[in-house]
Design an enzyme around this catalytic site. Structure first.
Site, PDB file in Angstrom:
ATOM      1  N   GLY A   1       4.199  -6.536   6.601  1.00 59.60           N
ATOM      2  CA  GLY A   1       4.034  -7.346   7.781  1.00 59.60           C
ATOM      3  C   GLY A   1       2.173  -7.102   7.553  1.00 59.60           C
TER       4      GLY A   1
ATOM      5  CE  LYS B   1       0.457   0.893   4.121  1.00 54.49           C
ATOM      6  NZ  LYS B   1       1.550   2.517   4.618  1.00 54.49           N
TER       7      LYS B   1
ATOM      8  CG  ASP C   1      -0.765   0.766   8.727  1.00 54.93           C
ATOM      9  OD1 ASP C   1      -1.777   1.422   9.222  1.00 54.93           O
ATOM     10  OD2 ASP C   1       0.277   0.295   8.045  1.00 54.93           O
TER      11      ASP C   1
END
Length: 310
Positions: free
Chosen positions: A118, A26, A152
């Site tokens: 991650g 992203k 996130d």
């Protein structure tokens, strides 16, 4: 050195029961800190842009209930800290699932760059195992579990470009125009905790609006001026990228990017960098902005349930 990032090929063949699941990267198209919440966390505003490039997670269900890491895992990450294993264990515990899984990873997203590697890996484990284990938890519950692993993770679970507030978990889907991105990684692993402690960090930005962002009036990343002052490698990347476009920082990492309306313009910019503008140790490559996560497409193609081995 400028390069298209090479894939580290890993052998997890489908005929041996493995399935492959995308874990897209992203970008944060902007990132403001608007204050401090009552719980002590900082209130953020950002726009998440998903990419059609990232890691690949490999899963092979097991009948014995064990959750194992296959292959080398994420370089430099101990099993106890591995978000892939933590995601699988959390899902198993929360659902009392009797099945297990082996987990492999083909790692492309650089660590510490702010590209969400991650978090995306963890989300892909949650979403894919929900399918493979036949749990049917639904997007909202999976996103809630993901938030326990990282702020996130929910955007990757939901798989759509989003306007985000809170700590980044309050999401509103947003339509973004097609775009290509020139990405650059200077190889600096910045500490988010240390950056938040910086006296130079702006933590009281005026709240922005979606309409303001879409009109082009909302820009900037609160961490950019701090990192550029602290890390010469980041400043050098900005100087190089400024020769081909408007450089921006993503997240609280050291990764930088320039947005282009079409592939040809992005390729021309990458070729210009190949002439020696970037410092040694810096990588640069291209990725296309995605309308939605390729993980959602993979889930739709894959049958529910699994035939575990082991």
């Amino acid at each position: 050195m400028t390069e298209a990032r090479a894939d580290a090929r890993v052998d997890f063949p489908a005929e041996d029961g493995w399935s492959a699941w995308p874990a897209p990267a992203k970008l944060n198209l902007f990132l403001h800190i608007t204050g401090c919440r009552p719980d002590g966390y900082h209130a953020l505003q950002t726009v998440f842009r998903l990419l059609d490039w990232g890691d690949t997670v490999f899963l092979r269900p097991r009948a014995d209930g064990r959750i194992l890491r296959a292959g080398a895992g994420v370089p430099g990450v101990a099993a106890a800290d591995d978000l892939l294993l933590r995601a699988a264990n959390l899902l198993k515990k929360e659902t009392n699932c009797a099945q297990g899984v082996e987990i492999g990873i083909e790692k492309r997203i650089p660590m510490g760059g702010g590209f969400g590697g991650g978090s995306s890996d963890a989300a892909s484990v949650l979403v894919a195992l929900d399918r493979l284990w036949g749990l049917h938890l639904g997007e909202d519950r999976l996103a809630a579990l993901g938030l326990r692993l990282g702020a996130d993770v929910p955007v990757f679970v939901r798989g759509r470009n989003a306007w985000a507030t809170g700590v980044g978990e309050e999401l509103v889907a947003i339509a973004l125009p097609p775009a290509w991105y020139l990405l650059a990684d200077p190889g600096v692993h910045a500490s988010t905790a240390a950056l938040f402690q910086s006296p130079d960090l702006t933590k009281d930005a005026a709240p922005a609006t979606i309409s303001g962002f879409l009109s082009g009036n909302v820009r900037g990343n609160a961490f950019e001026p701090v990192l550029r002052r602290r890390e010469p490698a980041v400043e050098a990347v900005f100087a190089a990228l400024a020769r081909v476009g408007l450089p921006r920082l993503t997240g609280s990492g050291s990764g930088c990017f320039v947005e282009f309306a079409d592939r040809g313009s992005a390729e021309a910019a990458l070729a210009a960098l190949s002439a020696g503008l970037l410092s040694p140790g810096t990588s640069a490559w291209l990725a296309r902005g995605a309308e939605r996560s390729p993980l959602l497409d993979a889930v739709e193609r894959h049958p529910t349930g699994a035939s575990p081995s082991g």
